[in-house]
Motif scaffolding. Sequence first.
Motif, mmCIF file in Angstrom:
data_model
loop_
_atom_site.group_PDB
_atom_site.id
_atom_site.type_symbol
_atom_site.label_atom_id
_atom_site.label_comp_id
_atom_site.label_asym_id
_atom_site.label_seq_id
_atom_site.Cartn_x
_atom_site.Cartn_y
_atom_site.Cartn_z
ATOM 1 N N SER A 1 0.825 -1.198 0.000
ATOM 2 C CA SER A 1 0.000 0.000 0.000
ATOM 3 C C SER A 1 0.866 1.258 0.000
ATOM 4 O O SER A 1 0.608 2.209 -0.747
ATOM 5 C CB SER A 1 -0.931 0.000 1.221
ATOM 6 O OG SER A 1 -1.653 1.205 1.302
ATOM 7 N N LEU A 2 1.919 1.248 0.824
ATOM 8 C CA LEU A 2 2.805 2.409 0.891
ATOM 9 C C LEU A 2 3.562 2.600 -0.418
ATOM 10 O O LEU A 2 3.736 3.738 -0.888
ATOM 11 C CB LEU A 2 3.791 2.238 2.048
ATOM 12 C CG LEU A 2 3.183 2.292 3.453
ATOM 13 C CD1 LEU A 2 4.214 1.875 4.492
ATOM 14 C CD2 LEU A 2 2.647 3.688 3.754
ATOM 15 N N SER A 3 4.002 1.515 -1.023
ATOM 16 C CA SER A 3 4.744 1.643 -2.280
ATOM 17 C C SER A 3 3.842 2.158 -3.390
ATOM 18 O O SER A 3 4.281 2.944 -4.237
ATOM 19 C CB SER A 3 5.376 0.310 -2.677
ATOM 20 O OG SER A 3 4.403 -0.647 -3.043
ATOM 21 N N ARG A 4 2.580 1.747 -3.402
ATOM 22 C CA ARG A 4 1.644 2.255 -4.411
ATOM 23 C C ARG A 4 1.483 3.770 -4.281
ATOM 24 O O ARG A 4 1.429 4.490 -5.274
ATOM 25 C CB ARG A 4 0.290 1.561 -4.256
ATOM 26 C CG ARG A 4 0.291 0.082 -4.605
ATOM 27 C CD ARG A 4 0.270 -0.111 -6.120
ATOM 28 N NE ARG A 4 0.485 -1.488 -6.483
ATOM 29 C CZ ARG A 4 -0.480 -2.383 -6.669
ATOM 30 N NH1 ARG A 4 -1.736 -2.038 -6.456
ATOM 31 N NH2 ARG A 4 -0.187 -3.605 -7.051
ATOM 32 N N THR A 5 1.411 4.240 -3.038
ATOM 33 C CA THR A 5 1.302 5.686 -2.813
ATOM 34 C C THR A 5 2.560 6.401 -3.291
ATOM 35 O O THR A 5 2.487 7.451 -3.954
ATOM 36 C CB THR A 5 1.078 5.982 -1.320
ATOM 37 O OG1 THR A 5 -0.136 5.365 -0.896
ATOM 38 C CG2 THR A 5 1.000 7.486 -1.059
ATOM 39 N N MET A 6 3.721 5.840 -2.971
ATOM 40 C CA MET A 6 4.994 6.470 -3.335
ATOM 41 C C MET A 6 5.230 6.478 -4.840
ATOM 42 O O MET A 6 5.929 7.351 -5.362
ATOM 43 C CB MET A 6 6.145 5.761 -2.628
ATOM 44 C CG MET A 6 6.134 5.929 -1.123
ATOM 45 S SD MET A 6 7.287 4.819 -0.281
ATOM 46 C CE MET A 6 8.860 5.433 -0.874
ATOM 47 N N LEU A 7 4.635 5.529 -5.561
ATOM 48 C CA LEU A 7 4.857 5.427 -7.006
ATOM 49 C C LEU A 7 3.751 6.076 -7.827
ATOM 50 O O LEU A 7 3.845 6.113 -9.057
ATOM 51 C CB LEU A 7 4.989 3.958 -7.417
ATOM 52 C CG LEU A 7 6.244 3.241 -6.917
ATOM 53 C CD1 LEU A 7 6.130 1.747 -7.183
ATOM 54 C CD2 LEU A 7 7.486 3.812 -7.581
ATOM 55 N N SER A 8 2.718 6.591 -7.173
ATOM 56 C CA SER A 8 1.584 7.155 -7.894
ATOM 57 C C SER A 8 1.804 8.627 -8.224
ATOM 58 O O SER A 8 2.159 9.430 -7.361
ATOM 59 C CB SER A 8 0.303 7.007 -7.075
ATOM 60 O OG SER A 8 -0.780 7.655 -7.724
ATOM 61 N N ARG A 9 1.561 8.982 -9.472
ATOM 62 C CA ARG A 9 1.647 10.385 -9.881
ATOM 63 C C ARG A 9 0.463 11.182 -9.348
ATOM 64 O O ARG A 9 0.470 12.413 -9.386
ATOM 65 C CB ARG A 9 1.686 10.495 -11.407
ATOM 66 C CG ARG A 9 2.876 9.793 -12.046
ATOM 67 C CD ARG A 9 3.125 10.300 -13.456
ATOM 68 N NE ARG A 9 1.970 10.184 -14.310
ATOM 69 C CZ ARG A 9 1.705 9.147 -15.098
ATOM 70 N NH1 ARG A 9 2.533 8.117 -15.104
ATOM 71 N NH2 ARG A 9 0.641 9.127 -15.868
ATOM 72 N N GLU A 10 -0.566 10.488 -8.848
ATOM 73 C CA GLU A 10 -1.751 11.174 -8.332
ATOM 74 C C GLU A 10 -1.646 11.476 -6.844
ATOM 75 O O GLU A 10 -2.494 12.184 -6.293
ATOM 76 C CB GLU A 10 -2.996 10.316 -8.608
ATOM 77 C CG GLU A 10 -3.282 10.131 -10.099
ATOM 78 C CD GLU A 10 -4.488 9.244 -10.363
ATOM 79 O OE1 GLU A 10 -5.013 8.653 -9.383
ATOM 80 O OE2 GLU A 10 -4.893 9.135 -11.532
ATOM 81 N N SER A 11 -0.616 10.964 -6.185
ATOM 82 C CA SER A 11 -0.431 11.240 -4.758
ATOM 83 C C SER A 11 -0.017 12.697 -4.560
ATOM 84 O O SER A 11 0.757 13.250 -5.349
ATOM 85 C CB SER A 11 0.643 10.318 -4.166
ATOM 86 O OG SER A 11 0.251 8.975 -4.238
ATOM 87 N N THR A 12 -0.535 13.296 -3.501
ATOM 88 C CA THR A 12 -0.113 14.659 -3.170
ATOM 89 C C THR A 12 1.282 14.608 -2.542
ATOM 90 O O THR A 12 1.759 13.550 -2.114
ATOM 91 C CB THR A 12 -1.087 15.303 -2.181
ATOM 92 O OG1 THR A 12 -1.026 14.578 -0.935
ATOM 93 C CG2 THR A 12 -2.515 15.287 -2.714
ATOM 94 N N VAL A 13 1.923 15.766 -2.473
ATOM 95 C CA VAL A 13 3.237 15.833 -1.843
ATOM 96 C C VAL A 13 3.155 15.365 -0.397
ATOM 97 O O VAL A 13 4.030 14.649 0.098
ATOM 98 C CB VAL A 13 3.802 17.260 -1.925
ATOM 99 C CG1 VAL A 13 5.079 17.390 -1.096
ATOM 100 C CG2 VAL A 13 4.077 17.635 -3.379
ATOM 101 N N GLU A 14 2.074 15.733 0.286
ATOM 102 C CA GLU A 14 1.887 15.327 1.681
ATOM 103 C C GLU A 14 1.736 13.809 1.793
ATOM 104 O O GLU A 14 2.293 13.183 2.711
ATOM 105 C CB GLU A 14 0.667 16.022 2.273
ATOM 106 C CG GLU A 14 0.804 17.531 2.448
ATOM 107 C CD GLU A 14 0.713 18.298 1.133
ATOM 108 O OE1 GLU A 14 1.220 19.447 1.085
ATOM 109 O OE2 GLU A 14 0.157 17.752 0.155
ATOM 110 N N GLN A 15 0.992 13.202 0.879
ATOM 111 C CA GLN A 15 0.826 11.748 0.894
ATOM 112 C C GLN A 15 2.141 11.034 0.595
ATOM 113 O O GLN A 15 2.460 10.011 1.211
ATOM 114 C CB GLN A 15 -0.238 11.347 -0.131
ATOM 115 C CG GLN A 15 -1.649 11.726 0.259
ATOM 116 C CD GLN A 15 -2.646 11.500 -0.862
ATOM 117 O OE1 GLN A 15 -2.304 11.607 -2.051
ATOM 118 N NE2 GLN A 15 -3.886 11.190 -0.498
#
Length: 403
Positions: free
Chosen positions: A174-188
Amino acid sequence: MTTTPTAPAVPLLPAPHAGTCPFGPPPVYTEAATTAPVTRAELPDGDPCWLVTGYAEVRTVLSDRRFSADIRHPAFPLLVAGARKELITDNPTFLRLDDPEHARQRRMVTGEFLVKRVEALRPEIQRIVDEELDRMTAGRSTADLVADFALPVPSLVICLLLGVPYEDHDRFQSLSRTMLSRESTVEQLRAAQDEVLEYLRDLTTRKRANPEDDVLSRLAARDDLTAEDVAGTGVLLLIAGHETTANMIALSTALLLERPDQIARLADPAALPGAVEELLRLLTIVHTGLPRVALEDVELGGVTVRAGEGVIAMLSTANRDEAVFGGADHRATDELDLDRDARRHLSFGFGVHQCLGQPLARAELQIALETLFRRLPGLQLAGERAFRTESFIYGMRSLPVSW
Protein backbone atom coordinates in the motif's frame (compact mmCIF):
# COMPACT_ATOMS: atom_id res chain seq x y z
CA MET A 1 25.68 21.10 -36.82
CA THR A 2 23.62 21.42 -33.64
CA THR A 3 20.60 23.49 -32.70
CA THR A 4 19.19 24.67 -29.39
CA PRO A 5 15.38 25.19 -29.51
CA THR A 6 14.15 27.83 -27.09
CA ALA A 7 10.55 26.69 -26.47
CA PRO A 8 9.08 23.38 -25.32
CA ALA A 9 7.54 21.43 -28.20
CA VAL A 10 6.36 18.23 -26.50
CA PRO A 11 3.39 18.51 -24.11
CA LEU A 12 3.50 18.04 -20.37
CA LEU A 13 5.36 15.06 -18.97
CA PRO A 14 4.27 12.46 -17.96
CA ALA A 15 1.83 11.94 -20.83
CA PRO A 16 -1.47 10.00 -20.63
CA HIS A 17 -2.15 6.58 -22.17
CA ALA A 18 -5.84 7.33 -22.87
CA GLY A 19 -7.13 5.79 -26.08
CA THR A 20 -3.85 4.06 -26.98
CA CYS A 21 -2.50 0.51 -27.00
CA PRO A 22 -2.22 -0.44 -23.31
CA PHE A 23 1.04 -2.30 -23.92
CA GLY A 24 2.93 0.59 -25.47
CA PRO A 25 4.17 4.03 -24.38
CA PRO A 26 1.88 7.06 -24.68
CA PRO A 27 1.69 8.30 -28.30
CA VAL A 28 3.25 11.67 -27.49
CA TYR A 29 6.55 9.88 -26.84
CA THR A 30 6.43 7.69 -29.95
CA GLU A 31 5.49 10.73 -32.05
CA ALA A 32 8.43 12.65 -30.60
CA ALA A 33 10.72 9.73 -31.48
CA THR A 34 9.67 9.93 -35.14
CA THR A 35 10.51 13.65 -35.18
CA ALA A 36 14.01 13.56 -33.67
CA PRO A 37 15.92 11.53 -31.08
CA VAL A 38 16.11 14.57 -28.77
CA THR A 39 13.25 17.06 -28.48
CA ARG A 40 12.02 19.70 -26.06
CA ALA A 41 9.43 18.84 -23.40
CA GLU A 42 7.84 20.37 -20.34
CA LEU A 43 7.86 19.06 -16.77
CA PRO A 44 4.81 19.16 -14.45
CA ASP A 45 6.13 22.29 -12.73
CA GLY A 46 6.40 24.08 -16.07
CA ASP A 47 10.18 23.84 -16.43
CA PRO A 48 11.57 22.80 -19.83
CA CYS A 49 13.67 19.68 -20.27
CA TRP A 50 14.96 17.45 -23.05
CA LEU A 51 13.05 14.32 -24.06
CA VAL A 52 15.54 11.70 -25.29
CA THR A 53 13.83 8.97 -27.32
CA GLY A 54 16.50 7.44 -29.58
CA TYR A 55 18.28 4.22 -28.57
CA ALA A 56 21.84 5.49 -29.06
CA GLU A 57 21.06 8.79 -27.34
CA VAL A 58 19.42 7.11 -24.35
CA ARG A 59 22.47 4.88 -23.91
CA THR A 60 24.68 7.95 -23.99
CA VAL A 61 22.64 9.76 -21.34
CA LEU A 62 22.72 6.73 -19.04
CA SER A 63 26.44 5.99 -19.45
CA ASP A 64 28.10 9.40 -19.94
CA ARG A 65 29.42 10.85 -16.66
CA ARG A 66 28.49 14.31 -17.92
CA PHE A 67 24.88 13.42 -17.07
CA SER A 68 24.16 13.21 -13.35
CA ALA A 69 21.70 10.98 -11.49
CA ASP A 70 22.08 13.01 -8.28
CA ILE A 71 18.59 14.12 -7.28
CA ARG A 72 20.05 16.82 -5.03
CA HIS A 73 21.22 18.84 -8.04
CA PRO A 74 19.08 22.02 -8.14
CA ALA A 75 18.17 21.42 -11.80
CA PHE A 76 17.42 17.70 -11.52
CA PRO A 77 14.14 17.12 -13.45
CA LEU A 78 11.27 15.93 -11.24
CA LEU A 79 8.06 14.36 -12.52
CA VAL A 80 6.08 15.47 -9.45
CA ALA A 81 5.19 19.14 -9.30
CA GLY A 82 6.16 21.03 -6.16
CA ALA A 83 8.06 18.14 -4.61
CA ARG A 84 11.64 19.41 -4.67
CA LYS A 85 11.73 20.96 -1.20
CA GLU A 86 9.58 18.32 0.52
CA LEU A 87 10.93 15.08 -0.92
CA ILE A 88 14.63 15.59 -1.65
CA THR A 89 16.66 14.58 1.38
CA ASP A 90 20.35 14.87 2.21
CA ASN A 91 20.58 11.08 2.23
CA PRO A 92 19.06 9.72 -1.02
CA THR A 93 19.36 6.07 -2.06
CA PHE A 94 22.31 5.12 -4.25
CA LEU A 95 19.94 5.06 -7.24
CA ARG A 96 19.88 8.87 -7.00
CA LEU A 97 23.59 9.40 -6.43
CA ASP A 98 26.68 9.61 -8.63
CA ASP A 99 29.99 7.83 -8.18
CA PRO A 100 31.98 7.45 -6.02
CA GLU A 101 29.22 7.42 -3.34
CA HIS A 102 26.84 5.55 -5.62
CA ALA A 103 29.45 2.84 -6.22
CA ARG A 104 30.33 2.59 -2.52
CA GLN A 105 26.74 1.98 -1.46
CA ARG A 106 25.89 -0.26 -4.39
CA ARG A 107 28.82 -2.57 -3.68
CA MET A 108 27.31 -3.34 -0.29
CA VAL A 109 24.45 -5.25 -1.88
CA THR A 110 25.83 -6.26 -5.29
CA GLY A 111 26.83 -9.70 -4.03
CA GLU A 112 23.27 -10.48 -2.98
CA PHE A 113 22.07 -10.35 -6.59
CA LEU A 114 24.90 -11.98 -8.51
CA VAL A 115 23.79 -14.44 -11.21
CA LYS A 116 25.38 -17.37 -9.35
CA ARG A 117 23.48 -16.58 -6.16
CA VAL A 118 20.20 -16.07 -8.01
CA GLU A 119 20.63 -19.36 -9.88
CA ALA A 120 20.96 -21.10 -6.52
CA LEU A 121 17.59 -19.57 -5.57
CA ARG A 122 15.72 -21.04 -8.53
CA PRO A 123 14.38 -24.08 -6.63
CA GLU A 124 13.03 -21.78 -3.91
CA ILE A 125 11.43 -19.48 -6.49
CA GLN A 126 9.90 -22.51 -8.21
CA ARG A 127 8.48 -23.68 -4.87
CA ILE A 128 6.90 -20.26 -4.26
CA VAL A 129 5.42 -20.14 -7.77
CA ASP A 130 3.95 -23.65 -7.45
CA GLU A 131 2.49 -22.95 -4.02
CA GLU A 132 0.86 -19.72 -5.18
CA LEU A 133 -0.64 -21.47 -8.19
CA ASP A 134 -1.92 -24.22 -5.87
CA ARG A 135 -3.63 -21.57 -3.75
CA MET A 136 -4.99 -19.70 -6.76
CA THR A 137 -6.54 -22.79 -8.36
CA ALA A 138 -7.76 -24.62 -5.24
CA GLY A 139 -11.51 -25.23 -5.58
CA ARG A 140 -12.14 -22.60 -8.25
CA SER A 141 -11.71 -21.87 -11.95
CA THR A 142 -11.44 -18.06 -11.95
CA ALA A 143 -9.12 -15.55 -10.27
CA ASP A 144 -7.62 -12.10 -10.48
CA LEU A 145 -4.13 -12.95 -11.69
CA VAL A 146 -2.72 -9.70 -10.25
CA ALA A 147 -3.91 -10.19 -6.67
CA ASP A 148 -3.68 -13.98 -6.63
CA PHE A 149 -0.39 -14.60 -8.43
CA ALA A 150 1.53 -11.67 -9.95
CA LEU A 151 1.78 -9.73 -6.67
CA PRO A 152 2.32 -12.55 -4.16
CA VAL A 153 5.16 -14.29 -6.03
CA PRO A 154 7.72 -11.43 -6.14
CA SER A 155 6.57 -10.18 -2.74
CA LEU A 156 7.32 -13.56 -1.18
CA VAL A 157 10.68 -13.75 -2.96
CA ILE A 158 11.89 -10.28 -1.95
CA CYS A 159 10.63 -10.70 1.62
CA LEU A 160 12.57 -13.96 1.83
CA LEU A 161 15.76 -12.34 0.53
CA LEU A 162 15.56 -9.17 2.60
CA GLY A 163 14.24 -10.76 5.76
CA VAL A 164 11.01 -8.74 5.82
CA PRO A 165 8.07 -10.55 7.49
CA TYR A 166 5.63 -11.46 4.72
CA GLU A 167 2.68 -10.79 7.03
CA ASP A 168 3.55 -7.10 6.60
CA HIS A 169 3.31 -7.23 2.80
CA ASP A 170 -0.11 -5.55 2.60
CA ARG A 171 1.31 -2.59 4.48
CA PHE A 172 4.39 -2.04 2.34
CA GLN A 173 2.49 -2.72 -0.89
CA SER A 174 0.00 0.00 0.00
CA LEU A 175 2.81 2.41 0.89
CA SER A 176 4.74 1.64 -2.28
CA ARG A 177 1.64 2.26 -4.41
CA THR A 178 1.30 5.69 -2.81
CA MET A 179 4.99 6.47 -3.34
CA LEU A 180 4.86 5.43 -7.01
CA SER A 181 1.58 7.15 -7.89
CA ARG A 182 1.65 10.38 -9.88
CA GLU A 183 -1.75 11.17 -8.33
CA SER A 184 -0.43 11.24 -4.76
CA THR A 185 -0.11 14.66 -3.17
CA VAL A 186 3.24 15.83 -1.84
CA GLU A 187 1.89 15.33 1.68
CA GLN A 188 0.83 11.75 0.89
CA LEU A 189 4.21 11.00 -0.67
CA ARG A 190 6.06 12.35 2.35
CA ALA A 191 3.84 10.44 4.81
CA ALA A 192 4.26 7.15 2.91
CA GLN A 193 8.02 7.62 2.63
CA ASP A 194 8.34 8.42 6.33
CA GLU A 195 6.22 5.41 7.34
CA VAL A 196 8.12 2.86 5.27
CA LEU A 197 11.47 4.27 6.45
CA GLU A 198 10.34 4.07 10.07
CA TYR A 199 9.19 0.48 9.56
CA LEU A 200 12.56 -0.51 8.08
CA ARG A 201 14.54 1.39 10.74
CA ASP A 202 12.70 -0.57 13.41
CA LEU A 203 13.27 -3.81 11.53
CA THR A 204 16.98 -2.98 11.17
CA THR A 205 17.25 -2.47 14.94
CA ARG A 206 15.66 -5.88 15.50
CA LYS A 207 18.03 -7.47 12.97
CA ARG A 208 21.04 -6.06 14.80
CA ALA A 209 19.84 -7.64 18.01
CA ASN A 210 18.79 -10.93 16.39
CA PRO A 211 20.50 -11.36 13.00
CA GLU A 212 19.30 -13.95 10.50
CA ASP A 213 20.45 -15.18 7.09
CA ASP A 214 19.09 -12.29 5.03
CA VAL A 215 20.17 -9.08 3.28
CA LEU A 216 18.94 -6.66 5.95
CA SER A 217 20.73 -8.60 8.71
CA ARG A 218 23.99 -8.46 6.78
CA LEU A 219 23.59 -4.73 6.14
CA ALA A 220 22.60 -4.09 9.76
CA ALA A 221 25.78 -5.83 10.96
CA ARG A 222 28.01 -3.31 9.17
CA ASP A 223 29.70 -0.74 11.39
CA ASP A 224 29.83 1.82 8.58
CA LEU A 225 26.04 1.97 8.11
CA THR A 226 23.46 3.64 10.32
CA ALA A 227 19.93 2.32 10.70
CA GLU A 228 18.89 5.19 8.42
CA ASP A 229 21.34 4.02 5.74
CA VAL A 230 20.07 0.43 5.92
CA ALA A 231 16.45 1.58 5.85
CA GLY A 232 17.03 3.71 2.75
CA THR A 233 18.62 0.81 0.88
CA GLY A 234 15.88 -1.49 2.15
CA VAL A 235 13.16 0.78 0.75
CA LEU A 236 14.77 0.74 -2.68
CA LEU A 237 15.20 -3.04 -2.74
CA LEU A 238 11.79 -3.78 -1.24
CA ILE A 239 9.77 -1.59 -3.59
CA ALA A 240 11.78 -2.33 -6.72
CA GLY A 241 11.88 -6.01 -5.84
CA HIS A 242 8.15 -6.57 -5.91
CA GLU A 243 6.50 -3.75 -7.88
CA THR A 244 8.49 -4.11 -11.08
CA THR A 245 8.36 -7.90 -11.33
CA ALA A 246 4.69 -8.09 -10.30
CA ASN A 247 3.70 -5.71 -13.08
CA MET A 248 5.85 -7.54 -15.62
CA ILE A 249 4.23 -10.89 -14.75
CA ALA A 250 0.74 -9.43 -15.11
CA LEU A 251 1.45 -7.45 -18.30
CA SER A 252 3.26 -10.38 -19.91
CA THR A 253 0.34 -12.70 -19.16
CA ALA A 254 -2.20 -10.22 -20.53
CA LEU A 255 -0.20 -9.75 -23.73
CA LEU A 256 0.41 -13.47 -24.25
CA LEU A 257 -3.31 -14.17 -23.87
CA GLU A 258 -3.75 -11.91 -26.91
CA ARG A 259 -0.94 -13.74 -28.77
CA PRO A 260 -1.65 -17.43 -27.98
CA ASP A 261 0.30 -18.54 -31.05
CA GLN A 262 3.53 -17.50 -29.29
CA ILE A 263 2.91 -19.11 -25.89
CA ALA A 264 4.49 -22.40 -26.98
CA ARG A 265 7.90 -20.68 -27.03
CA LEU A 266 7.78 -20.59 -23.23
CA ALA A 267 7.80 -24.40 -23.09
CA ASP A 268 11.16 -24.60 -24.86
CA PRO A 269 13.95 -24.26 -22.24
CA ALA A 270 16.33 -22.97 -24.91
CA ALA A 271 13.87 -20.31 -26.12
CA LEU A 272 12.49 -19.23 -22.72
CA PRO A 273 15.26 -16.75 -21.75
CA GLY A 274 15.04 -14.99 -25.12
CA ALA A 275 11.25 -14.86 -24.92
CA VAL A 276 11.46 -13.11 -21.55
CA GLU A 277 13.94 -10.58 -22.97
CA GLU A 278 11.47 -9.75 -25.74
CA LEU A 279 8.67 -9.27 -23.20
CA LEU A 280 10.95 -7.01 -21.16
CA ARG A 281 11.78 -4.99 -24.29
CA LEU A 282 8.25 -4.55 -25.55
CA LEU A 283 6.56 -3.97 -22.19
CA THR A 284 9.16 -1.55 -20.77
CA ILE A 285 7.36 -0.68 -17.55
CA VAL A 286 9.19 2.57 -16.80
CA HIS A 287 7.10 4.54 -19.29
CA THR A 288 7.97 7.89 -17.72
CA GLY A 289 11.69 7.51 -18.40
CA LEU A 290 14.82 8.01 -16.31
CA PRO A 291 15.73 11.58 -15.29
CA ARG A 292 19.22 13.04 -15.48
CA VAL A 293 20.76 16.53 -15.46
CA ALA A 294 23.66 17.69 -17.66
CA LEU A 295 26.77 18.73 -15.74
CA GLU A 296 28.34 20.36 -18.79
CA ASP A 297 27.41 21.10 -22.40
CA VAL A 298 26.85 17.90 -24.40
CA GLU A 299 26.17 17.42 -28.12
CA LEU A 300 23.36 14.87 -28.27
CA GLY A 301 21.22 13.78 -31.19
CA GLY A 302 21.76 16.97 -33.16
CA VAL A 303 21.15 19.43 -30.33
CA THR A 304 23.24 21.05 -27.62
CA VAL A 305 22.17 20.08 -24.12
CA ARG A 306 23.50 22.85 -21.89
CA ALA A 307 24.97 22.38 -18.44
CA GLY A 308 22.18 22.51 -15.86
CA GLU A 309 19.46 21.31 -18.24
CA GLY A 310 17.34 18.28 -17.35
CA VAL A 311 16.86 15.29 -19.64
CA ILE A 312 14.40 12.40 -19.53
CA ALA A 313 15.75 9.17 -21.10
CA MET A 314 12.79 7.30 -22.54
CA LEU A 315 13.52 3.59 -22.26
CA SER A 316 10.20 2.64 -23.87
CA THR A 317 10.85 4.39 -27.19
CA ALA A 318 14.52 3.38 -27.25
CA ASN A 319 13.40 -0.23 -26.92
CA ARG A 320 11.27 0.15 -30.06
CA ASP A 321 14.01 1.64 -32.22
CA GLU A 322 13.68 -0.06 -35.62
CA ALA A 323 17.38 0.41 -36.38
CA VAL A 324 18.25 -1.76 -33.38
CA PHE A 325 15.39 -4.24 -32.99
CA GLY A 326 13.79 -4.27 -36.45
CA GLY A 327 14.69 -6.17 -39.59
CA ALA A 328 12.97 -8.01 -42.41
CA ASP A 329 12.95 -11.29 -40.48
CA HIS A 330 10.96 -9.92 -37.54
CA ARG A 331 7.66 -8.28 -36.75
CA ALA A 332 7.59 -4.51 -36.29
CA THR A 333 9.16 -3.36 -33.03
CA ASP A 334 5.79 -2.40 -31.56
CA GLU A 335 4.68 -6.04 -31.89
CA LEU A 336 5.58 -9.14 -29.88
CA ASP A 337 8.06 -11.51 -31.52
CA LEU A 338 9.41 -14.07 -29.07
CA ASP A 339 12.01 -15.14 -31.65
CA ARG A 340 13.52 -11.65 -31.76
CA ASP A 341 17.00 -11.08 -30.35
CA ALA A 342 16.08 -8.47 -27.75
CA ARG A 343 19.13 -8.82 -25.51
CA ARG A 344 20.26 -5.22 -26.11
CA HIS A 345 17.08 -3.76 -24.62
CA LEU A 346 17.37 -1.00 -22.03
CA SER A 347 14.52 -2.01 -19.73
CA PHE A 348 16.96 -2.40 -16.83
CA GLY A 349 18.68 0.85 -17.71
CA PHE A 350 22.28 1.11 -18.83
CA GLY A 351 25.64 2.12 -17.42
CA VAL A 352 26.66 2.20 -13.76
CA HIS A 353 23.07 2.63 -12.57
CA GLN A 354 21.78 -0.43 -14.43
CA CYS A 355 19.26 -2.36 -12.31
CA LEU A 356 20.99 -4.32 -9.58
CA GLY A 357 18.23 -6.94 -9.35
CA GLN A 358 17.93 -7.86 -13.02
CA PRO A 359 19.20 -11.46 -12.57
CA LEU A 360 16.49 -12.01 -9.95
CA ALA A 361 13.79 -10.41 -12.12
CA ARG A 362 14.74 -12.59 -15.09
CA ALA A 363 14.67 -15.76 -13.00
CA GLU A 364 11.27 -14.90 -11.50
CA LEU A 365 9.75 -14.04 -14.87
CA GLN A 366 11.08 -17.18 -16.55
CA ILE A 367 9.84 -19.46 -13.78
CA ALA A 368 6.49 -17.71 -13.23
CA LEU A 369 5.47 -17.51 -16.90
CA GLU A 370 6.65 -21.00 -17.89
CA THR A 371 4.91 -22.58 -14.89
CA LEU A 372 1.71 -20.57 -15.28
CA PHE A 373 1.09 -21.55 -18.90
CA ARG A 374 2.30 -25.13 -18.42
CA ARG A 375 -0.01 -25.78 -15.49
CA LEU A 376 -2.95 -23.83 -16.89
CA PRO A 377 -2.97 -24.49 -20.66
CA GLY A 378 -6.58 -23.32 -20.86
CA LEU A 379 -5.88 -19.93 -19.28
CA GLN A 380 -7.98 -17.17 -20.80
CA LEU A 381 -9.25 -13.68 -20.10
CA ALA A 382 -12.46 -13.73 -18.04
CA GLY A 383 -13.42 -10.07 -17.75
CA GLU A 384 -12.28 -6.51 -18.27
CA ARG A 385 -8.65 -5.73 -17.54
CA ALA A 386 -7.62 -2.64 -15.58
CA PHE A 387 -4.29 -0.94 -16.12
CA ARG A 388 -2.32 1.22 -13.69
CA THR A 389 -1.75 4.35 -15.73
CA GLU A 390 -1.18 6.62 -12.73
CA SER A 391 2.00 4.91 -11.55
CA PHE A 392 5.60 5.68 -12.41
CA ILE A 393 5.89 1.90 -12.87
CA TYR A 394 3.33 0.94 -15.49
CA GLY A 395 1.34 -2.20 -14.89
CA MET A 396 -2.03 -3.75 -14.15
CA ARG A 397 -4.57 -3.19 -11.41
CA SER A 398 -6.50 -6.36 -12.19
CA LEU A 399 -6.49 -9.22 -14.70
CA PRO A 400 -9.50 -11.56 -14.39
CA VAL A 401 -8.74 -15.01 -15.81
CA SER A 402 -10.31 -18.45 -15.99
CA TRP A 403 -8.97 -21.92 -16.82
